[in-house]
Scaffold this motif. Sequence first.
Motif, mmCIF file in Angstrom:
data_model
loop_
_atom_site.group_PDB
_atom_site.id
_atom_site.type_symbol
_atom_site.label_atom_id
_atom_site.label_comp_id
_atom_site.label_asym_id
_atom_site.label_seq_id
_atom_site.Cartn_x
_atom_site.Cartn_y
_atom_site.Cartn_z
ATOM 1 N N LEU A 1 120.536 53.186 54.748
ATOM 2 C CA LEU A 1 120.295 54.365 55.583
ATOM 3 C C LEU A 1 120.978 55.622 55.064
ATOM 4 N N LEU A 2 121.575 55.548 53.860
ATOM 5 C CA LEU A 2 122.318 56.708 53.380
ATOM 6 C C LEU A 2 121.355 57.850 53.051
ATOM 7 N N ALA B 1 118.382 56.835 63.772
ATOM 8 C CA ALA B 1 119.155 55.961 62.877
ATOM 9 C C ALA B 1 118.910 54.493 63.234
ATOM 10 N N HIS C 1 125.792 51.659 57.336
ATOM 11 C CA HIS C 1 124.637 52.449 56.909
ATOM 12 C C HIS C 1 124.241 52.126 55.471
ATOM 13 N N ASP D 1 128.133 47.308 65.239
ATOM 14 C CA ASP D 1 128.976 48.491 65.101
ATOM 15 C C ASP D 1 129.594 48.827 66.458
ATOM 16 N N TYR E 1 121.588 55.489 71.167
ATOM 17 C CA TYR E 1 120.745 54.841 70.156
ATOM 18 C C TYR E 1 119.371 54.459 70.707
ATOM 19 N N SER F 1 131.493 52.585 59.777
ATOM 20 C CA SER F 1 130.072 52.807 60.073
ATOM 21 C C SER F 1 129.292 53.165 58.815
ATOM 22 N N LEU F 2 129.957 53.881 57.900
ATOM 23 C CA LEU F 2 129.311 54.253 56.643
ATOM 24 C C LEU F 2 128.924 52.999 55.866
ATOM 25 N N ALA G 1 117.193 51.555 61.107
ATOM 26 C CA ALA G 1 117.864 50.272 60.893
ATOM 27 C C ALA G 1 116.943 49.108 61.242
ATOM 28 N N ASP H 1 121.050 59.487 66.873
ATOM 29 C CA ASP H 1 121.387 58.064 66.798
ATOM 30 C C ASP H 1 120.143 57.201 66.950
#
Lengths: 268, 348
Positions: free
Chosen positions: A61-62, B230, A56, A173, A101, A52-53, B234, B227
């Motif tokens: 998205l880090l 995030a 990102h 993901d 999400y 997943s990292l 994205a 999430d």
Amino acid sequence: MTRLQIEDLTVSFVQYERGLRRRVVPGLAGMDLDVAPGEVVALVGASGAGKSLLAHAVLGLLPPNAVESGRVVVDGFEAAPADRRRFAGRDVVLLPQSVTYLDPVAPVGRQIRRAARLAGLADPAAAAASALHRRGLGAEVLGRYPHELSGGMARRVLVAMALLGRPRIIIADEPTPGLQQESAEAVLDELRARADDGCGVVLITHDLVAALPVSDRIVICEEGRTVDVAAPQDFTGDGERLRHPYTRALWRALPANGLRLPAVGEVA
Amino acid sequence: MLTTVLASLLAEIARRILRLVLLLAAVAVASFVLMVNSPVDPISVYVGADIAAIGPQQRALIAERWGFDDPPLERFGAWLGNLLQGDLGYSLTFNQPVGEVIAQRFLTSLALMAVAWLLSGVIGFGLGLLAGVHRGRTLDRVVTWWAYTLASAPTFWVGLLLLYVFSVWLGWTPLCCAVPVGVVADEVDLLDRIHHLLLPAVTLSIVGVAPVVLHTRQAVVEAMESDFVAFARAQGESTSGLVLHRVLRNAAAPALLLQFSSWGELFGGSVLAEQVFSYPGLGAATTQAALAQDVPLLLGIALFTTVFVFVGNQLGDLVHAWVDPRVRRPRLTAGRGVRARALAEEAA
């Protein structure tokens, strides 16, 4: 040319303990991955292996305390983190895994329309309705809130949101765990179809068996680095065609293959 | 369908009213017990400064006339009877019926409390939002530090400090009262009232702002780490877009709930703020009643603030449900049908 090329990507996080002592926490230790147009590449590894990292990092998205080295190349263009932010949502999209999400206090329709606008679509409302319709969801779903959806419906909404535009790269993901066989296959088939249209698809999963039929290549990662790339047809029998011991151990540890755990020292 | 919704709505209202009645009964009993056991001698309060001039026989006569020697339960019954008829008693401090005192004083306080409440809500939410979005950076540290400092500063001290700086030193604001001293009531205009309201309202809001800042910051931090943020990022959402489309509503629900349930602290703060600024509201009346041992007025204020705080909490529930669909349309009751339908559609 490749859609997405990742070369020796490392990511670590700088933390300060009690404000003074600087500590570097490693995240990715050297990831290599490339996806050509028309390819589905599965990225397989245990949880915590950095899958997943990687997603990102590719989407920019880090967090600010992340330090990164290596190259991320999108369609021949070497993309710095700021470029990746620009690509995110239009050229590179994320298909996330669960209902968390979705924003719990906004109606589904508003969220899809927002995603459509961010993807640069001309008519977000029409795009939202047709995206749901294509996944077998009626217009009444637009007015519902995420907590009013069943698990399967929420996942279809996520697919609808992620694949609104015409992305060049899709990073999925863990899109299938927890889904019924039928729904999982529908998601994987759609990803396969997008790849056949010229997309590059990265399928992040720990479910090796589900990934095999739709993938062109399997990339195995362990503790933040890629250790092996194998063809799906090599995963057969006792795994004698698999070169890397970790890949072989992963294959043999599957329930269908005897649930054999590697002996101590065999893998390392 | 509509009738069942209406019926459940009515049942809910009835349940809440019943809860208020029970609460009022409990407060009435507790206040009465406190009053009976307090060292206040009602006769000396009634007679006032002439208490030295009356003898034991006269005391006994007054006690008999007012029923001070009756058993407490009988006295409580009499008081409750009057209460139910709308008679809260007579305030000797203000020489007016308690009901009138509370009504007048509350209207004066209302302006003060409303301005302070709005200020603390808006400023607190804004600062909490800023701090949460810039978590860990200098801005966040400054705001958090400031909020903790305010949270530990007593109202009267903040009030005195502001009074010293703005009224004494700079001379921008008046020293006391709700209207200019020595001006006929008819000639006081709105500007005068606002001018006099400003400093006490700011004092009261400064004290209420800290919890709103800290709770909002926490809610924003949680939302930013979620999430769904995030995923929005994205999709290419910018930070301002995230705040506007995702964070604002998620952080608003807890902030509003907190803001409405703070009416109790608001009233408590107004007691001190009004005292410092000699602002003639209900808070100052409470202090005067306590100092003058004006028991009927104190009992009336206790009952009134019970209703006030209760109404605040109920409004908080309503607004919270309005902002958060998981409260408004819970999955277990009204949502069950929706979810069952969702599952059926899935199967089909």
